[in-house]
Design a protein around this motif. Sequence first.
Motif, PDB file in Angstrom:
ATOM      1  N   LEU A 266     -19.593 -31.543  12.623  1.00  0.00           N
ATOM      2  CA  LEU A 266     -18.426 -32.414  12.733  1.00  0.00           C
ATOM      3  C   LEU A 266     -18.121 -32.788  14.182  1.00  0.00           C
ATOM      4  CD1 LEU A 266     -16.064 -30.794  10.081  1.00  0.00           C
ATOM      5  CD2 LEU A 266     -16.971 -33.126  10.011  1.00  0.00           C
ATOM      6  N   LEU A 267     -18.501 -31.934  15.114  1.00  0.00           N
ATOM      7  CA  LEU A 267     -18.228 -32.203  16.519  1.00  0.00           C
ATOM      8  C   LEU A 267     -19.361 -32.952  17.212  1.00  0.00           C
ATOM      9  CD1 LEU A 267     -16.554 -28.826  17.618  1.00  0.00           C
ATOM     10  CD2 LEU A 267     -15.452 -30.977  16.943  1.00  0.00           C
ATOM     11  N   THR A 268     -20.513 -33.060  16.556  1.00  0.00           N
ATOM     12  CA  THR A 268     -21.651 -33.719  17.188  1.00  0.00           C
ATOM     13  C   THR A 268     -22.150 -34.940  16.428  1.00  0.00           C
ATOM     14  OG1 THR A 268     -23.193 -32.217  16.042  1.00  0.00           O
ATOM     15  CG2 THR A 268     -22.448 -31.588  18.256  1.00  0.00           C
ATOM     16  N   GLU A 269     -21.693 -35.139  15.196  1.00  0.00           N
ATOM     17  CA  GLU A 269     -22.121 -36.274  14.396  1.00  0.00           C
ATOM     18  C   GLU A 269     -20.907 -37.087  13.953  1.00  0.00           C
ATOM     19  OE1 GLU A 269     -24.755 -35.217  11.186  1.00  0.00           O
ATOM     20  OE2 GLU A 269     -25.458 -33.427  12.257  1.00  0.00           O
ATOM     21  N   HIS A 270     -21.190 -38.318  13.497  1.00  0.00           N
ATOM     22  CA  HIS A 270     -20.105 -39.177  13.025  1.00  0.00           C
ATOM     23  C   HIS A 270     -19.923 -39.003  11.521  1.00  0.00           C
ATOM     24  CE1 HIS A 270     -17.444 -42.546  12.462  1.00  0.00           C
ATOM     25  NE2 HIS A 270     -18.257 -43.031  11.540  1.00  0.00           N
ATOM     26  N   PHE A 271     -18.688 -38.697  11.125  1.00  0.00           N
ATOM     27  CA  PHE A 271     -18.322 -38.616   9.711  1.00  0.00           C
ATOM     28  C   PHE A 271     -17.038 -39.411   9.494  1.00  0.00           C
ATOM     29  CE2 PHE A 271     -20.979 -34.866  10.192  1.00  0.00           C
ATOM     30  CZ  PHE A 271     -21.738 -34.876   9.025  1.00  0.00           C
ATOM     31  N   ASP A 272     -16.920 -39.964   8.297  1.00  0.00           N
ATOM     32  CA  ASP A 272     -15.716 -40.715   7.948  1.00  0.00           C
ATOM     33  C   ASP A 272     -14.653 -39.828   7.319  1.00  0.00           C
ATOM     34  OD1 ASP A 272     -16.594 -43.532   8.579  1.00  0.00           O
ATOM     35  OD2 ASP A 272     -18.165 -42.951   7.185  1.00  0.00           O
ATOM     36  N   GLY A 273     -15.040 -38.654   6.852  1.00  0.00           N
ATOM     37  CA  GLY A 273     -14.094 -37.737   6.236  1.00  0.00           C
ATOM     38  C   GLY A 273     -14.758 -36.399   5.948  1.00  0.00           C
ATOM     39  N   ALA A 274     -13.939 -35.396   5.592  1.00  0.00           N
ATOM     40  CA  ALA A 274     -14.462 -34.064   5.301  1.00  0.00           C
ATOM     41  C   ALA A 274     -13.701 -33.456   4.125  1.00  0.00           C
ATOM     42  CB  ALA A 274     -14.349 -33.159   6.523  1.00  0.00           C
ATOM     43  N   ILE A 275     -14.441 -32.681   3.312  1.00  0.00           N
ATOM     44  CA  ILE A 275     -13.858 -31.891   2.226  1.00  0.00           C
ATOM     45  C   ILE A 275     -14.177 -30.438   2.539  1.00  0.00           C
ATOM     46  CG2 ILE A 275     -13.842 -31.450  -0.252  1.00  0.00           C
ATOM     47  CD1 ILE A 275     -14.891 -34.300  -0.665  1.00  0.00           C
TER      48      ILE A 275
ATOM     49  N   GLY B  16      -3.995 -28.792   9.800  1.00  0.00           N
ATOM     50  CA  GLY B  16      -4.631 -30.085  10.067  1.00  0.00           C
ATOM     51  C   GLY B  16      -5.183 -30.792   8.858  1.00  0.00           C
ATOM     52  N   GLY B  17      -5.035 -30.209   7.670  1.00  0.00           N
ATOM     53  CA  GLY B  17      -5.493 -30.905   6.472  1.00  0.00           C
ATOM     54  C   GLY B  17      -4.604 -32.087   6.138  1.00  0.00           C
ATOM     55  N   ASN B  18      -5.216 -33.183   5.708  1.00  0.00           N
ATOM     56  CA  ASN B  18      -4.444 -34.359   5.292  1.00  0.00           C
ATOM     57  C   ASN B  18      -3.994 -34.269   3.842  1.00  0.00           C
ATOM     58  OD1 ASN B  18      -6.733 -35.480   7.341  1.00  0.00           O
ATOM     59  ND2 ASN B  18      -4.785 -36.520   7.678  1.00  0.00           N
TER      60      ASN B  18
ATOM     61  N   LEU C  67      -9.882 -37.561  12.009  1.00  0.00           N
ATOM     62  CA  LEU C  67     -10.772 -37.362  10.866  1.00  0.00           C
ATOM     63  C   LEU C  67      -9.979 -36.967   9.628  1.00  0.00           C
ATOM     64  CD1 LEU C  67     -13.792 -37.125   9.947  1.00  0.00           C
ATOM     65  CD2 LEU C  67     -13.529 -34.661  10.346  1.00  0.00           C
ATOM     66  N   PRO C  68     -10.087 -37.718   8.515  1.00  0.00           N
ATOM     67  CA  PRO C  68      -9.399 -37.340   7.273  1.00  0.00           C
ATOM     68  C   PRO C  68     -10.032 -36.084   6.661  1.00  0.00           C
ATOM     69  CG  PRO C  68      -9.985 -39.678   7.274  1.00  0.00           C
ATOM     70  CD  PRO C  68     -10.722 -39.039   8.399  1.00  0.00           C
ATOM     71  N   ILE C  69      -9.213 -35.097   6.337  1.00  0.00           N
ATOM     72  CA  ILE C  69      -9.701 -33.832   5.790  1.00  0.00           C
ATOM     73  C   ILE C  69      -8.950 -33.498   4.497  1.00  0.00           C
ATOM     74  CG2 ILE C  69      -9.970 -31.351   6.180  1.00  0.00           C
ATOM     75  CD1 ILE C  69     -10.073 -31.904   9.156  1.00  0.00           C
TER      76      ILE C  69
END
Length: 281
Positions: A43-52, A97-99, A76-78
């Motif tokens: 998550l800190l080195t690649e591009h993501f649009d969201g995380a679960i 920090g969770g959305n 980042l949406p989580i």
Amino acid sequence: MPTARILYLEDDIGVASPTKAVLEQKGYTVIHVEEGMDALTRLLTEHFDGAICDLTLPDVDGLKVIESIRSKNARLPIIILSARSDTEEKLEGLRSGGNDYLTKPFAIEELLTRLKNILMHRPLPTQEEVQAYGLLQVSDLIIDPVRQQVRRAGNYVELRSKEYELLHYMVLNPNRILTKEELLREIWNYPYDPSTRIVDNLVARLRKKMDQGYDIRLIYTRWGKGYYFKNPDADISKMSVPEPLQVAEVPEPIVKPEPKPEPTPQYGPLTIPPPSAYLKD
């Protein structure tokens, strides 16, 4: 059109496999990891649009992972997906920090709806993110050329292939009138046909998706000339219409008449006998 890239942190394969399969069936690109440190590194080195993210992990508490992500990436949406169902635990997850928070067991349709909602309302990227990921930004419009994703005011806009190609071309050529002839050549690689309505119809569909419901218009028509994409931050008072292509006149070839051949005589030369030939002895 490619959709969002999601990191899925879940150590239970029995839960992760079918969930990942459904997400991919819906068009998401899903990167599944089982350990918190692996998730944090990616998550800190690649591009993501969201995380679960699950919270109960074999190597580290999921809350620590989320807190670490938030310290580096506030946008980042989580979605937290956990068996911890106590109200205080949910609040702790959201404070970390969770959305959004969804408890197990869960309905897959609920997860899909929640994921779609947080992605649609994702904050606009920072200038550093725009430069780092090669994004195109005009006002509240964000275009990701690599993934061919488009967002307007933070909302994802689903475009068909030709709609995206047209928008991308217009954004790269802002505040300049684009004639139908040019658009036919650049988007379809067609020769100009004054009777076709293919350009007008595509622009109408694109304008409906990009401008309808927004205060700032981006796509305009210059009647009798063409269309243009307006950059709200630029001065278009001196916008000019491109000159039509000049076709060089080809001079008519000069044809020299071929000389007519001399007529070929059909008989030999006429021989006139001398008068003495007609005298009798």
